[in-house]
Design an enzyme around this catalytic site. Structure first.
Site, PDB file in Angstrom:
ATOM      1  CG  ASP A 123      -1.698  39.937  18.912  1.00 32.30           C
ATOM      2  OD1 ASP A 123      -1.124  40.853  19.547  1.00 32.30           O
ATOM      3  OD2 ASP A 123      -1.334  39.563  17.784  1.00 32.30           O
ATOM      4  CD  GLU A 124      -0.701  35.654  16.886  1.00 32.36           C
ATOM      5  OE1 GLU A 124      -1.129  34.858  16.044  1.00 32.36           O
ATOM      6  OE2 GLU A 124       0.174  36.508  16.629  1.00 32.36           O
ATOM      7  CB  VAL A 125       0.549  36.440  25.427  1.00 28.69           C
ATOM      8  CG1 VAL A 125       1.637  36.410  26.490  1.00 28.69           C
ATOM      9  CG2 VAL A 125       0.102  37.862  25.146  1.00 28.69           C
TER      10      VAL A 125
END
Lengths: 563, 563
Positions: free
Chosen positions: B352-354
């Site tokens: 997530d949320e890279v």
């Protein structure tokens, strides 16, 4: 035995945590806040500190009472020895650090071992904390006029208590020296900004066991708060077991054997609080918020009629019936008992949120209103109720009882006895700001306490303590005389959605911010600086055995809650 | 000894509380909700009940294992005896009622003393709970084909565990009969609606001691949830002590001796969960949310350059450096260890949320992108990272490892191995509703679990469980095939603002609502009815020794939290 354990832990070989050594400043990495070390909460009025430090040895240390003494001092000596050297009630392990590479005596900032702190009370003890108690104190640790010595001085036993709390917070464990208990040379002159620094606990919407109340009282003391406002009863339940009227709690408590406070329970709370310099002010809110009184005290409440003059379902009642003479006999006896049970002359009489609905429809009340020529002005009836209530309670207490009331009575222009304290709770949630409420209420000339910005029961996600911390009681638009009437404030924790399971973490550390606002100088209002001290204080309270929530987001305490 | 105490308490003479006898319905008076008695949470799929009751005697009662047996059964027999007759870990007093006016045998609904419950497992035990485990069971208490007997039957040891939990909840204390342990004749056929019913615990933003994790696991079992999703690491800290790479937790945990999970800790959690039929799925989120990995694993993270190609302050790093070959060697070895440590084939790989910020500015990465002709499309680089990661982990686990990932990977059109489970967490807080997210994600053909509506860390004031209860995973606009891909969901408790002090009351009873949504029939969605059962269940869990918050506002439990 425990003391020995502590000493042995000095030699446990534990290596440094890099995360201890590096102060993290990047908010998305590691802990967000690095706590202070050995700072005091609430912040003292004046403090000068030195890097020179003393080492305390648990097996050698003692408090030396060199001035006046009494049971309050003796108990505090025992208590603070325990708090400093053996915090926590579940025997969790003390901090352990690696042994210093060289003897601590060779550390450049080492000054001496400190084996005694003098307790110097200059005047005889008072027995009870009161509205007028002095709480100022001085601490001198290795000052020029007190070299190599540590002394707490006060003219009042209450100041000694506040000073001992401060002293206990000056002791810290140092990763830098490997010493578990050390304290810097320092000089502190301290006194509270406001005399009333309270917390309101609601035991009516949920019952709170004595253990919870005592823990709450400890937390008040460890934040230098001095009033436990005990909202004992409300519509939902009446847990106070009256000696004269035991039927009220028998029928009006949630459960009349397990969910009550007996006379002995009340004494225990009062004594526990007294030894910590905390006043216990009970609240018996009337004439409304009294549904639970009615089951065990027939004819007390107003039978409710509908618009057609038909008596509503038998169970429906309004506020206390103000035109029934026998009710004032009851109230006089009941509050006479309260006055004798609770030693503080102040009793909170409530007076908030009185609904006139059932009053307006009761034939006896309508006749009474007409006979007095009051038309439809039911505030006159409420004035009549409070006139009768205060007259009855003044009579039975030989004019000794003092009152606190919620602000509505002033909003309705109701006159109250001189010396009454008015509690401002509206504002912020009610249209007007609390500053506007304060400006309005102080015009009447009554002493005032502020609660509006500190309704801690209203929770929200994330970091929320700053708004409580920044609420300022003297920011309102008013004369100097008006401002002098503001004697303090209190945090409230209404218990609709909280019981003994989480009332402590929901209250703390958020109530710490109220404690500092009411104790410390007005200029102490930098949230970024406060955050660092609050972080230390939170871990300190946790280590002392209290379930205090994390206050500043991502972080850790050296000793986590592990029960 | 304890058993004897319980028996003696039967004869304690306590009179009735009127507040017990009268069901209050007026919301501003007394308690707001009257709990059910002996109802099961989550609600079984089918249950028929009778008013006829049996009385259980602690000194006589036993579970009789009449079918297959194994350690899981043996431990459950011991555990449920304790839960039924001696709940709570602090030895608080059992319920005590007045003795019945006449012998209980003369009560018109009394059927018999029930001194045994048969445990009839029809197939040999499985050792480990799995994604495919069967959890259905039957309970017959005095049914026509099982007169005067009580039997729990299942083809699976997991079904037996679920059945024993149900049975323990059927036992109740009756104020009406004065019996401390009684149980009605009933027949239950039960099975879960979804196979994945999880809870995500975050031990990276705050460290959670083992005791807390075990209590959480007990609570999952007592709500028939079956997955502990253990979000072990994140930017803030890396508390997992790797055998192969101990430096990561040494430098990346909050404190490398006290704030870590050793191999033994992990084994303890897994075993504790296994005995309760709960899978432990670890999450090692990458390539971002990995700041804490970098301190002990040099060159793992992407060094960050600014827009002018200047290396930023040495401490600033981005996600895992995807073009450095040695990192895949590390990841292969690390996840190989994880696969051997955690027995469930599923590992949550995060994703997530890279942030591409540091990737976009690193000269090696820029060269790699150019060489591959990917232009500015960094999702291709993320695809490359996951291709390499999954290839490496498939190789070292002989194609045994299975993956769970956060939904972003699908949002970015990244292809994942067949059999991967996608966790939907956006929606509600992110613009699209979670139904729209579910519709979109299930189109890709992966199995899906839902978390979006169950982010329990987002607290708010007042009664807030109903929204969690009413969230329905299969309400989205999609084909039958899409809906069949939804295998369940999970509640999450991100720990930025919670640690071991209050993670349990903040999670429970709100997570109970998720448990019922995922276990019970879709038609079980009346919040007014659920409130009554939830109230009983909350007091039940409290009595069993868990700090479960009040769920329905003003109320009480017969035994309050008193520790």
């Amino acid at each position: 035995m425990n003391v020995l354990l502590l000493v042995f832990c000095f030699v446990a070989s534990v290596q440094w945590a890099p995360s201890e050594a590096v102060p993290f400043v990047i908010p998305w990495y590691g802990r967000w806040i690095v706590p202070t070390v050995g700072e005091v909460w609430p912040k003292p009025q004046q403090q000068t500190s030195s890097e020179t430090f003393f080492v305390l040895r648990p097996t050698m240390f003692q408090f030396q009472v060199v001035g006046e003494r009494c049971d309050i001092i003796d108990e505090a000596v025992r208590r603070y020895y325990q708090i400093i050297f053996y915090p926590g009630e579940a025997g969790r392990s003390p901090l352990s650090y690696p042994p210093p590479p060289t003897p601590i005596q060779e550390h450049p900032q080492f000054r001496a071992f400190l084996d005694a702190v003098e307790i110097d009370l200059k005047q005889p003890c008072e027995y009870l904390p009161s509205a007028d108690m002095l709480e100022s104190y001085n601490i001198k640790i290795d000052t020029p006029d007190n070299p190599l010595k540590a002394t707490i001085t006060s003219d009042s036993v209450w100041g000694i208590l506040r000073g001992m709390e401060t002293l206990s917070q000056l002791v810290y464990s140092s990763a830098a020296t490997g010493v578990a208990y050390q304290m810097n040379a320092t000089e502190i002159t301290d006194f509270p900004r406001f005399s009333y620094r309270g917390f309101m606990m609601d035991t009516a919407r949920h019952y709170m066991p004595l253990k919870t109340i005592k823990k709450m009282t400890d937390l008040l003391a460890q934040n230098k708060m001095n009033v436990l406002h005990w909202h004992l009863t409300d519509d939902a339940s009446f847990p106070y077991e009256s000696t004269l009227f035991p039927n009220i709690s028998r029928y009006g408590s949630f459960q009349p054997f397990s969910h009550i406070y007996t006379a002995n329970d009340v004494r225990e709370v009062i004594e526990y609080a007294r030894l910590r310099g905390i006043r216990v002010i009970p609240e018996f809110d009337s004439p409304d918020h009294t549904q639970s009184w009615g089951l065990g005290q027939p004819r007390l409440l107003t039978e409710c009629y509908d618009d057609n003059g038909i008596l509503k379902v038998p169970d429906e009642y309004g506020a206390i019936m103000p035109t029934r003479e026998e009710n004032y006999v009851f109230l006089q006896q009941f509050f006479g008992e309260i006055f004798n049970t609770f030693p503080d002359p102040y009793v909170h009489m409530g007076g908030d949120e009185v609904s006139y609905y059932c009053w307006q429809r009761h034939p006896e009340i309508k006749a009474f209103m007409a006979a007095n020529g009051w038309g439809e002005d039911y505030t006159k009836l409420e004035q009549y109720y409070f006139d009768r209530l205060t007259a009855a309670t003044q009579e039975i207490t030989q004019n000794q009882m003092r009152y606190i009331v919620w602000q509505e009575l002033l909003d309705l222009n109701i006159t109250l006895p001189t010396g009454t304290v008015v509690e401002v709770w509206k504002g912020d949630y009610e249209g007007l700001s609390f500053n506007e409420e304060l400006a309005r209420v102080t015009k009447y000339g009554y002493q005032t306490i502020l609660a509006s910005p500190w309704y801690l029961n209203y929770i929200s996600y994330g970091l929320d303590w700053e708004k409580y911390y920044l609420a300022e009681p003297l920011d309102f638009d008013g004369s100097e005389a008006q401002k002098n009437l503001v004697i303090g404030g209190e945090a409230t924790m209404w218990s609709e959605y909280v019981d003994s399971v989480s009332v402590i973490p929901r209250t703390w550390p958020r109530a710490c911010t109220v404690a500092e606002r009411l104790w410390s100088d007005r200029s102490v209002n930098d949230t970024a600086l406060a955050a660092l001290r609050l972080e230390e204080h939170r871990c300190r309270l946790l280590r002392r055995g209290f379930m205090v929530d994390p206050s500043n987001g991502v972080n850790f305490c050296e000793q986590e809650w592990d029960m």
